[in-house]
Each structure stands twice: as structure tokens, then as C-alpha cells.
Design an enzyme around this catalytic site. Structure first.
Site, PDB file in Angstrom:
ATOM      1  N   PRO A  27      -4.521   0.086 -11.139  1.00 30.81           N
ATOM      2  CG  PRO A  27      -2.208   0.186 -11.087  1.00 30.81           C
ATOM      3  CD  PRO A  27      -3.396   0.808 -11.737  1.00 30.81           C
ATOM      4  CB  CYS A  28      -7.326  -2.370  -6.845  1.00 31.48           C
ATOM      5  SG  CYS A  28      -6.329  -3.795  -6.526  1.00 31.48           S
ATOM      6  CD  GLN A  29      -1.748  -1.629  -5.795  1.00 37.20           C
ATOM      7  OE1 GLN A  29      -2.797  -2.032  -6.288  1.00 37.20           O
ATOM      8  NE2 GLN A  29      -0.576  -2.003  -6.253  1.00 37.20           N
ATOM      9  CG  ASP A  30      -2.048   3.748  -7.072  1.00 41.00           C
ATOM     10  OD1 ASP A  30      -1.579   3.975  -8.142  1.00 41.00           O
ATOM     11  OD2 ASP A  30      -1.616   4.215  -6.003  1.00 41.00           O
TER      12      ASP A  30
END
Ligand SMILES: C[S@@+](CC[C@H](N)C(=O)[O-])C[C@H]1O[C@@H](n2cnc3c(N)ncnc32)[C@H](O)[C@@H]1O
Length: 424
Positions: free
Chosen positions: A89-92
Site C-alpha cells: 500500500p502506497c500511503q504506507d
């Protein structure tokens, strides 16, 4: 010579199975089973219904796959593997931020990169293929490149070499302008890691798994000759490395769009795609007008709202601290041109509300319409109706595609890795 046994794959953050679709296509095209997905995991935090997992389980009912927070999965629950894959997950990925806040590695659990790290450490697969947004190379905004530096150093410390490339699918003929970073990792005792370490520049420009799948021409970095890479070490413990980045503002990432990691040494250079084959456009994959369900057509009365959403404008905005500022945005083409690849699909692509980012095309009959779930699947090179299962809305199906990847990229990387392992 008999075929070597298939590489056993675990797919993390599986979503609706983009990696698996890509690897299975590579096998079908090669006419042999080079990959066998032996385990998969997908869990959507904070939603009761697990739609993406439902799709995955419907497409591959034979399992084994799990619908659990990956952080809760003990390594022993996963069978032996040769390849770990996943688009985390990219927000992460603010890996270093958590390192910092926790003053060391102890507090790292909330950030999912460290789950990949944990499973590399505990399962020791020979290879890994990971995907993320291109921002990964330049995050965070004030210490650009810090998070990627920490990730690479953590891979080196586990005994892995790595290569990365920012790939825009459209530059290799695929029907979407989608820029994502792909990272391929090699355990240091593999022939691939040994070859990479022997000639890192050759590996990224022509010999490596990524370069064989996605040919490139080298470009000059500032102050350097074309193809002359920058090299630098990643020094110190992971916390020290984080601190070193934090000491001063850094507006430019040290990581170019292409690079390799050997030991704690980085070699990075700028490359451009070298593609001469066919190029697919949005128009190539559109359904005939008569097959488009009525809800995707835009009523004439709604067109002004769409034009406004897509148009250039200056908007007054207020920050949390009450300060107001003007936000300017330029115009996006309306309708979307059909003689080029699609723009990047985002998770909010579905639903009838006018939005700047959703695609709108003009039909031969002169009507404006949004894209159907099947067309969004085609833009990501998934099979038609891959995500069509009972009780999953069109909006959800669009959301899946916003999260997923262009599966043909995985097909090409998989084919290239399989060839390299087979020694051809
Ligand atoms: C960028 S998407 C990857 C999509 C996938 N490659 C595909 O083709 O659909 C990341 C996925 O990780 C899942 N995820 C987020 N947090 C997770 C966690 N703690 N454990 C397992 N999966 C998680 C999300 O639900 C999402 O489907």
C-alpha cells in the site's frame, strides 16, 4: 534438459490478484509452468466486507489464500517459497518516519514495507518483485529519497541485491500512462545477484531481468555523460541513515528512475524506454456504444458540471490553521482523447459524480460517457470481467482497478526472470 520445477510464489497485498494474473499469463505464453502461486494474502483494513479478497477467492477457489492482516501472519503459516511478490500500500511507505518516531527498529510494525522485510528475512526466498507508486523514490518531500534509502539498506542487510526501474506502462505500448516503481530483489547467493554485482552498469542497461523485459537507452545525469551512473554508499545503521537524511533539507532525490543495489552500494542512472513495437490506445479497448449500459452515459444537463470539473480554475482553499490560499489547476482534456493511452486510473474512477480524474469519452454517436468496469480492466490488461462477482458494485470494481497494476508488466518481468533462472 528437463524443465526445472516451478518457482513457488507468495503474493502479498494481493488485491484482486494482478501479480498472479501476470505470472499465469507468462506461463501460458511460454507453454510451461515457471511459477506456482502457493500462498496469497489480502486484507482490507477497516472494512467489514472484504471485496477484493472475495474476487481473489472467486477467481482462484483452490487456494491457499488468507484474508488476514499480514502483520498477524506468522512466517510458519506460509509454505516454502522461491519468490515473494506484492504491491504494498502506497500511503504506507514512510518507513523512516516510523523508524524515527520509534527511535529505532522497534516501532516498525505499522508500516507494511517491514512486513515484506520480515518475510524476506524469515522465508529467505531467492527472489522478490515489488511494486509501488513512483513517489517512493522521492519520499518524503523535505528529505527526498530517505525512505527508499532505508528500504534499500534494509535489503542489503538481509543479504539481498536489488534493481529498480520506474516504468510507465504506456511507454512500452500498454494502454495506460501509469508510472510505477518496480523493484526486483535477488538473494546474494543466486547467479543473478552474482552477475549483477560483477557488472552492475551492464545489468541495468541490458543484462538484468528488468532491462531484458523493458529495454532502455541511458540518458545523462546532470553533469555526467549518457549512461554514466552515479554511485554512492548507504552508510550506517538504518537509524543513522535516517538521521543523516534528516540533518538537512534535500529537495532532489539521489535516486534516478533506474538503479541497482549491491551490498550497501547504490548505482543509479536515468534511462528512457526503448520501445519500437505496437502501441495500444484507449480507443482500441472501448466497447461498442450499443454494449454500454445506460448508467455510464452522461445526461446533457450534467455536462456543465463535468466541464467545470475538468476545466482550468483557481480555487480558494483554507488550511487547517485557518490560513486561506489560492489553488490553481490547469485544464484536462474533455472528452479524453481516444487515440492515446488512457490516463492513470485512480481508485475514485467509478460512480456518476462529475470528477476531474474520471475518464469521459465521446461515442461515435456523439454522446459523452464514463468507462465501464470491463474497459477499466482492459486498461490494466486484466481479463474481461475478472472482478465481476455477485454483490460487487461497478464503483468497487473501478476502485479495484485504481489499486491494481498493469498486469502485462508482471508478465514481462516474470518471463524475464523465468528465462534468467532457466539460463536461456
Ligand atoms: C496497492 S494494492 C495492491 C493491489 C494488487 N496488486 C492488485 O493487483 O489488485 C495494496 C493492497 O494491500 C491490501 N492491504 C492493506 N493493508 C493490508 C494488511 N495489513 N494486510 C494485508 N493486506 C493489506 C489492500 O487492501 C490492497 O488491496
Amino acid at each position: 534438459m528437463p524443465d526445472s520445477p516451478p518457482l513457488r510464489v507468495a503474493e502479498l497485498f494481493a488485491g484482486v490478484g494482478g501479480f498472479r494474473v501476470g505470472l499465469e499469463r507468462a506461463d501460458r505464453e511460454a507453454g510451461r509452468e515457471a511459477f506456482q502461486v502457493v500462498w496469497a494474502n489480502q486484507w482490507e483494513p477497516s472494512t467489514k466486507r472484504q471485496h477484493a479478497y472475495e474476487v481473489y477467492a472467486a477467481r482462484w477457489p483452490e487456494g491457499p489464500h488468507q484474508n488476514t492482516d499480514i502483520a498477524q501472519v506468522p512466517a510458519e503459516a506460509i509454505p516454502a517459497i522461491d519468490v515473494l511478490v506484492g504491491g504494498f500500500p502506497c500511503q504506507d511507505y514512510s518507513v523512516a518516519r516510523t523508524l524515527n518516531q520509534a527511535a529505532g527498529l522497534a516501532g516498525k510494525k505499522g508500516v507494511l514495507w517491514w512486513q515484506i522485510h520480515r518475510l524476506l528475512q524469515e522465508k529467505q526466498p531467492r527472489f522478490g518483485i515489488f511494486e509501488n507508486v513512483d513517489r517512493l523514490l522521492k519520499s518524503p518531500a523535505t528529505q527526498r529519497g530517505r525512505d527508499f534509502a532505508v528500504m534499500l539498506a534494509s535489503l542489503a542487510d538481509l543479504g539481498y541485491s536489488a534493481e529498480w526501474r520506474m516504468i510507465n506502462a504506456a511507454e512500452y505500448g500498454m494502454p495506460q500512462k501509469r508510472r510505477r516503481v518496480f523493484i526486483v530483489v535477488y538473494r546474494d547467493d543466486t547467479p543473478q545477484a552474482k552477475r549483477l554485482r560483477k557488472d552492475p552498469a551492464g545489468w541495468i542497461s541490458k543484462d538484468g531481468v528488468i532491462a531484458s523485459a523493458f529495454p532502455v537507452c541511458p540518458l545523462p545525469l546532470p553533469g555526467m555523460l549518457p549512461g554514466q551512473p552515479a554511485t554512492f554508499p548507504l552508510e550506517g545503521s538504518l537509524s543513522d541513515l535516517t538521521e543523516a537524511f534528516n540533518l538537512r533539507r534535500r529537495d532532489v532525490s539521489p535516486f534516478a528512475n533506474t538503479g541497482v543495489l549491491c551490498g550497501r552500494e547504490v548505482l543509479t542512472t536515468k534511462t528512457v524506454a526503448d520501445h519500437t513495437g505496437p502501441r495500444r490506445t484507449l480507443g482500441d479497448l472501448l466497447l461498442p456504444e450499443e454494449q454500454v449500459p445506460p448508467q455510464f452515459f452522461i445526461a446533457k444537463t450534467d455536462l456543465p458540471d463535468w466541464r467545470f470539473a475538468k476545466g482550468a480554475k483557481s480555487l480558494e482553499r483554507t488550511k487547517r490553521n485557518g490560513v486561506t490560499y489560492t489553488y490553481d489547476e490547469g485544464a484536462l482534456p474533455f472528452p479524453d482523447p481516444t487515440d492515446r493511452p488512457a490516463r492513470t486510473i485512480i481508485t475514485g474512477e467509478g460512480g456518476p459524480t462529475p470528477s476531474r480524474f474520471k475518464h469521459v469519452v465521446l461515442t461515435p454517436g456523439g454522446r459523452h460517457r464514463r468507462l465501464t468496469p470491463v474497459e477499466l480492466e482492459r486498461i490494466n490488461t486484466f481479463p474481461d470481467d475478472h472482478t465481476a462477482i455477485p454483490r460487487v458494485t461497478d464503483g468497487k470494481r473501478a476502485f479495484f482497478m485504481g489499486n491494481a497494476l498493469v498486469t502485462e508488466i508482471i508478465t514481462r518481468l516474470g518471463r524475464s526472470l523465468a528465462r534468467s533462472v532457466a539460463g536461456t
